[in-house]
Design a protein around this motif. Structure first.
Motif, short mmCIF file in Angstrom:
data_model
loop_
_atom_site.label_atom_id
_atom_site.label_comp_id
_atom_site.label_asym_id
_atom_site.label_seq_id
_atom_site.Cartn_x
_atom_site.Cartn_y
_atom_site.Cartn_z
N ALA A 190 -6.49 -2.65 1.86
CA ALA A 190 -6.75 -1.26 2.26
C ALA A 190 -8.20 -0.85 2.10
O ALA A 190 -8.73 -0.07 2.91
CB ALA A 190 -5.86 -0.32 1.46
N GLY A 223 -2.99 -5.12 -2.43
CA GLY A 223 -3.01 -3.87 -1.69
C GLY A 223 -4.40 -3.27 -1.57
O GLY A 223 -4.81 -2.81 -0.49
N TRP A 232 1.45 3.49 -2.36
CA TRP A 232 0.94 3.76 -3.70
C TRP A 232 1.81 4.73 -4.49
O TRP A 232 2.03 4.53 -5.69
CB TRP A 232 -0.50 4.27 -3.61
CG TRP A 232 -1.40 3.34 -2.87
CD1 TRP A 232 -1.97 3.53 -1.64
CD2 TRP A 232 -1.81 2.03 -3.30
NE1 TRP A 232 -2.73 2.44 -1.29
CE2 TRP A 232 -2.66 1.50 -2.28
CE3 TRP A 232 -1.57 1.26 -4.43
CZ2 TRP A 232 -3.25 0.25 -2.36
CZ3 TRP A 232 -2.16 0.02 -4.52
CH2 TRP A 232 -2.97 -0.49 -3.50
N GLN A 242 0.82 -1.22 0.00
CA GLN A 242 0.00 0.00 0.00
C GLN A 242 0.85 1.27 0.00
O GLN A 242 0.42 2.32 0.47
CB GLN A 242 -0.98 0.00 1.17
CG GLN A 242 -1.91 -1.20 1.18
CD GLN A 242 -2.49 -1.49 2.54
OE1 GLN A 242 -3.00 -0.58 3.19
NE2 GLN A 242 -2.40 -2.74 2.98
#
Length: 208
Positions: A113, A109, A51, A49
Motif C-alpha cells: 500500500a 500490507g 486495517w 490492507q
C-alpha cells in the motif's frame, strides 16, 4: 516494562470475564486456540490492507490470550486445572506464532500500500528471535536448577523494557497508522534489541 502494573490493573476485569466464561464447553486451551485464530486473521487482514478489521481482530485476540491464563488459574484454584502445563506450552507457542505472523502481515500490507521497505520488519523478527531464545533458555535452565521466577505464568520471564503490553500496543499502533508502519517497526526493533541484550546479560548473571 509495564507488564506487572498492567497485569495488576486488569486482574479484576479479567477475573470477572473468566468467571462468566467458566462453562464446561469453554476451556483455557480453546481460548488459546481462538486467540491464535483471531491473530492469524489479523495478520491476513493486514496483508490484505483491511486495517480496521486487522486492528479489531488483533485486540480481541489479545483479550482471549489474557483470558486463557486467568481461566486456567481459576480452575486450578478450584482443583480443576489438570492441563496447566500443556496449556502453558500451547499458550507460549501461540504467542510466538501470533507475533511473528503479525509482523509479516503488516510488512506485506504496508509494502503493497505504501511502498514500505521490508528490512525494518526483518529487524523486528531478528530481535524477537533473540528475545525468545534468551527467555526460553533461561526458563528451562532456571526450572532445572531451582531458580525459577514465579509470577503466576507458566515460564520464568525476564522482564525488560519491551514486554507483552508494549508488544501488543506496538502491533496495534502500526495497524492504526500503516502509512508509518516501517518507521514504527524501526524504532520498535531498537527497543526490542535493547531488551534482548538486557535479557541475555540478566539471564547469564542470574544463572552464574
Amino acid at each position: 516494562m509495564i507488564d506487572r502494573a498492567m497485569r495488576a490493573a486488569l486482574a479484576r476485569p479479567l477475573d470477572r470475564a473468566a468467571a462468566a466464561l467458566d462453562r464446561p464447553g469453554i476451556t483455557p486451551d480453546r481460548l488459546t486456540v481462538a486467540g491464535l485464530v483471531l491473530a492469524l486473521g489479523a495478520a491476513g487482514a493486514a496483508a490484505a490492507q483491511w486495517w480496521a478489521v486487522a486492528v479489531a481482530l488483533w485486540l480481541v485476540s489479545r483479550i482471549a490470550d489474557g483470558l486463557d491464563g486467568t481461566l486456567a488459574r481459576r480452575r486450578r484454584a478450584r482443583g480443576r486445572g489438570g492441563e496447566s502445563e500443556a496449556g502453558g506450552f500451547l499458550d507460549i507457542t501461540a504467542d510466538f506464532i501470533a507475533y511473528g505472523t503479525g509482523v509479516f502481515g503488516v510488512a506485506w500490507g504496508a509494502s503493497a500500500a505504501y511502498d514500505a521497505p521490508w528490512w525494518p520488519f526483518l529487524l523486528v523478527l531478528v530481535a524477537y528471535y533473540v528475545n525468545g531464545t534468551a527467555f526460553l533458555a533461561f526458563s528451562s535452565i532456571a526450572e532445572r536448577t531451582g531458580r525459577r521466577i514465579d509470577d503466576g505464568r507458566s515460564l520464568s520471564f525476564l522482564g525488560r523494557i519491551a514486554e507483552g503490553t508494549e508488544t501488543i500496543a506496538v502491533h496495534a499502533l502500526w495497524l492504526i497508522l500503516p502509512f508509518w508502519a516501517w518507521q514504527i517497526a524501526l524504532v520498535w526493533a531498537v527497543f526490542v534489541g535493547v531488551s534482548a541484550v538486557q535479557r541475555v546479560v540478566a539471564g547469564y548473571r542470574l544463572l552464574r
